[in-house]
Design a protein around this motif. Structure first.
Motif: not given
Length: 429
Positions: A175-198
């Protein structure tokens, strides 16, 4: 009270009369007149001037010393009073003082009852408990030496707690690993491109499990940070010594603050992603966001459950060792003894306070009784009335030298009367 005094006075005069008849028939007759006068008295007689009243009575009784004493007693006992005397006010004042005395008496009895209860029930009960605890400590030591300690250890509980602690530990690390990764290391632009219709559903994800299992140098910080957060959560369960509960509470509060900051960071990141994707407005308040509370629920509440399971596991493990179990039992008994001794000290202090209250109440009651005496009998006014009456009696005796012998007897009677009832003899010089 008046009837009682009157009855006693009548008995006294009858007795004097019976003794006087054989020796002095004339004095006996005079006393009979006085007796009849008092016997017919059915209400308080009011006098405008005691001196004139005495002159009249002295003439009727020929200045007799016994009659003087009788009339002085009547004045003292309230059969003859000054005409300004107000019986209703007098009785009201007395009743008020009597009621105050009764209230103070009831209060004193209540305080004395509390004191007796503490001394005879509560303190002995606490002392008896201490004896029982001491006996239980000695018995525990004997049972330990004889290997008869029943620890109450249950293996199934121990291993159940241990399994839950291990599983929750793994969950909290992830949980803490995922929370830290989501807070500091998640790539915003890449995430938006992968999201698609959902995109809306995808961006609402508060965790990024895929990210913590994708090889990357950033995972070093992610997992070390997760262990750091996990270690912070363990601090309350390692506290010992004085103020343990306070220290543990502060540590738990610190964990809540850290989790709240992490939840804030994650929710802000999600909002920023939605703004970049054009599906959210700029305005944002984390207190109204469900994601903020979800992070706290999955993190802080899970940590509290883990801490409770951890404590249960340790306690059950300690039961397995007879020595540790006996030490824990003895430690608890010694703590109970200390608490009982503190309770006894508190009770003894309370007894001292109650004794002080009783002393004060006794003093107040005595003061009220003196007030009642003064209300029932005004010494100054009464002494003045008696003296005025005696001066009128002397006025009759001074009328002729033939009454000098009676004058001397009356003076002695008056002085004796005043000394007896007022501890003083007024001076006429």
């Amino acid at each position: 009270m008046v009837i009682k005094n009157k009855t006693n006075l009548m008995k006294l005069l009858k007795s004097i009369q019976n003794r006087m008849k054989p020796q002095n028939q004339k004095a006996a007759v005079q006393l009979e007149d006085t007796l009849n006068s008092i016997n017919t008295l059915t209400k308080v007689e009011r006098v405008k001037n005691f001196q004139n009243y005495a002159l009249q009575k002295a003439g009727l009784n020929n200045g007799d010393a016994t009659s003087l004493k009788t009339h002085l007693s009547c004045i003292k006992d309230g059969y003859v009073v000054d005409e300004t005397y107000n019986e209703n006010e007098h009785q009201t004042r007395k009743q008020q003082i009597v009621e105050k005395i009764e209230l103070k008496q009831d209060e004193k009895e209540g305080v004395e009852g509390n004191k007796r209860n503490i001394e005879s029930v509560e303190i002995p009960s606490s002392k008896e408990k201490i004896k029982d605890y001491d006996s239980e400590i000695q018995q525990t030591k004997l049972d330990l030496e004889a290997n008869k300690i029943n620890t109450g250890y249950q293996a199934i509980k121990h291993y159940t707690y241990m399994t839950l602690v291990v599983l929750l530990s793994v969950y909290l690390i992830l949980f803490y690993a995922s929370a830290i990764y989501a807070s500091f290391f998640r790539n915003a632009s890449a995430l938006i491109e992968l999201a698609g219709d959902d995109i809306a559903l995808y961006l609402d994800s508060i965790f990024d499990i895929k990210g913590i299992f994708t090889p990357s140098y950033s995972l070093i910080i992610v997992y070390l940070g997760a262990f750091l957060f996990f270690a912070i959560g363990m601090i309350p369960h390692t506290m010992e010594g004085k103020y343990r509960k306070l220290k543990s509470g502060l540590a738990i509060l610190g964990s809540l603050v850290v989790d709240a900051l992490l939840a804030y960071k994650i929710d802000k990141g999600i909002h920023d992603l939605k703004v970049m994707a054009g599906i959210a407005e700029e305005d944002w308040n984390f207190l109204t966001s469900i994601n903020f509370y979800l992070v706290l629920a999955f993190g802080f509440l899970a940590y509290l459950v883990w801490g409770y399971m951890f404590e249960l596991m340790i306690k059950e493990k300690d039961k397995k060792n007879a020595h540790i179990s006996a030490e824990l039992l003895i430690k608890g008994l010694k703590k109970a003894i200390r608490e009982e001794r503190q309770h006894i000290n508190t009770l003894e202090t309370k007894v001292i306070e109650l004794e002080s209250q009783i002393t004060i109440l006794k003093s107040q009651i005595e003061h009220l009784k003196r007030d009642l005496d003064r209300a029932m009998l005004n010494p100054d006014l009464l002494s003045q009335s008696l003296t005025s009456f005696y001066m009128g009696w002397l006025q009759f005796l001074n009328g002729t030298t033939e009454l000098n012998e009676k004058k001397e007897a009356c003076t002695i009677a008056y002085e004796t009367f005043m000394n007896t009832h007022f501890k003083t003899t007024p001076s006429f010089n």
